[in-house]
Design a protein around this motif. Structure first.
Motif, mmCIF file in Angstrom:
data_model
loop_
_atom_site.group_PDB
_atom_site.id
_atom_site.type_symbol
_atom_site.label_atom_id
_atom_site.label_comp_id
_atom_site.label_asym_id
_atom_site.label_seq_id
_atom_site.Cartn_x
_atom_site.Cartn_y
_atom_site.Cartn_z
ATOM 1 N N ARG A 205 11.483 160.359 -4.143
ATOM 2 C CA ARG A 205 10.470 159.302 -4.380
ATOM 3 C C ARG A 205 10.656 158.146 -3.742
ATOM 4 O O ARG A 205 10.299 156.902 -4.103
ATOM 5 C CB ARG A 205 10.643 158.960 -6.006
ATOM 6 N N LEU A 206 11.307 158.419 -2.329
ATOM 7 C CA LEU A 206 11.334 157.066 -1.399
ATOM 8 C C LEU A 206 9.930 156.528 -1.045
ATOM 9 O O LEU A 206 9.079 157.162 -0.752
ATOM 10 C CB LEU A 206 12.219 157.478 -0.260
ATOM 11 N N LEU A 207 9.905 155.384 -1.097
ATOM 12 C CA LEU A 207 8.536 154.772 -0.671
ATOM 13 C C LEU A 207 8.368 154.974 0.743
ATOM 14 O O LEU A 207 9.380 155.056 1.748
ATOM 15 C CB LEU A 207 8.651 153.089 -0.906
ATOM 16 N N PRO A 208 7.048 154.938 1.487
ATOM 17 C CA PRO A 208 6.800 155.258 2.729
ATOM 18 C C PRO A 208 7.534 154.255 3.613
ATOM 19 O O PRO A 208 7.338 152.995 3.460
ATOM 20 C CB PRO A 208 5.305 155.142 2.782
ATOM 21 N N GLY A 209 8.208 154.553 4.608
ATOM 22 C CA GLY A 209 8.652 153.660 5.638
ATOM 23 C C GLY A 209 10.204 153.362 5.374
ATOM 24 O O GLY A 209 10.638 152.710 6.285
ATOM 25 N N VAL A 210 10.725 153.820 4.033
ATOM 26 C CA VAL A 210 12.107 153.489 3.735
ATOM 27 C C VAL A 210 12.916 154.822 4.288
ATOM 28 O O VAL A 210 12.986 156.021 4.193
ATOM 29 C CB VAL A 210 12.431 153.723 2.169
ATOM 30 N N THR A 211 13.814 154.225 5.342
ATOM 31 C CA THR A 211 14.660 154.940 6.024
ATOM 32 C C THR A 211 16.242 155.004 5.648
ATOM 33 O O THR A 211 16.551 153.949 5.271
ATOM 34 C CB THR A 211 14.391 154.905 7.547
ATOM 35 N N ARG A 212 17.119 155.936 5.935
ATOM 36 C CA ARG A 212 18.536 156.042 5.979
ATOM 37 C C ARG A 212 19.016 154.802 6.671
ATOM 38 O O ARG A 212 18.945 154.751 7.783
ATOM 39 C CB ARG A 212 19.199 157.353 6.501
#
Length: 240
Positions: A205-212
């Motif tokens: 459920r990560l939002l778009p654009g959220v990266t490690r």
């Protein structure tokens, strides 16, 4: 010029390694290195004559240990008054198959730390400790998270314990047989054991654009966990 002796924990009947004493280490450097390369410990204590042993996350600052748990925890309620406690950590490094059952063994690195555990009552100290509970594993992560709520703070307790005595015990010998047994047609070997980091599994459920984040670089796929934890500890506590 004579070098000062390395700092060590005092030795008495409580922490002296009695069997295979040649495997014992009492110096701060060895004890602390083993503590800093793990995340999970077991804390032993006694309540009304009944022994208990509880697994929990922990961390070290100097010669002081910290661990956390629920405010409703029986362990924490009974360790809040300066109760004697023993915290242990073990790294399993191999299984050893010898030519006799007697010499089957394991290679390992372990620590036993003794002291009197007490609950942290001061809210500022408690808040700082809870920050380090996360940042010790993931340096700088708390600053990127939503603030902890008052209810979450109340629901969590932190215990601290000065290490009064400690000992490390290390076996790294592999196969050891009686000399005459080496002539027997029996297979023997050492089976190395490692806890290794596998590929991360991002939350679905990560939002778009959220990266490690790059701050998790210590946890690289295929790396040993103890090596990663040693690195993150050094990042969080650069002075050691």
């Amino acid at each position: 010029m004579t070098e000062a002796p390395a700092a060590s924990y005092p030795i008495d009947d409580t922490n002296r390694v009695k069997r295979r004493h040649q495997r014992a280490h009492y110096d701060h450097a060895t004890v602390h290195a083993l503590l800093d390369s793990a995340a999970l410990c077991h804390v032993s204590y006694v309540i009304e004559g009944q022994p208990y042993c509880t697994p929990t996350l922990y961390w070290r600052e100097g010669t002081t240990l910290y661990w956390h748990g629920s405010s409703a925890s029986r362990m924490l309620r009974n360790l809040s008054e300066g109760q004697p406690a023993c915290l242990t950590v073990t790294h399993l490094d191999s299984l050893v198959l010898a030519r006799s059952a007697f010499h089957h063994s394991a290679d390992y690195r372990s620590v036993m730390a003794f002291g009197h555990a007490r609950l942290i009552e001061d809210q500022t100290d408690k808040s700082r400790a809870l920050t380090m509970m996360v940042d010790r594993l993931f340096p700088g992560r708390t600053a990127t998270l939503r603030p902890t709520t008052e209810q979450e703070l109340k629901a969590t307790s932190v215990v601290t314990m000065d290490i009064e005595k400690a000992s490390a015990k290390i076996r790294a010998a592999g196969v050891i047989d009686d000399e005459e047994d080496y002539l027997l047609p029996i297979y023997a070997e050492r089976i190395p054991v490692r806890t290794v980091i596998e590929p991360p599994e991002p939350d679905g459920r990560l939002l778009p654009g959220v990266t490690r984040p790059a701050t998790l670089s210590a946890f690289r796929t295929g790396r040993r966990l103890d090596e990663a934890l040693t690195e993150t500890y050094a990042m969080s506590y650069p002075a050691g």
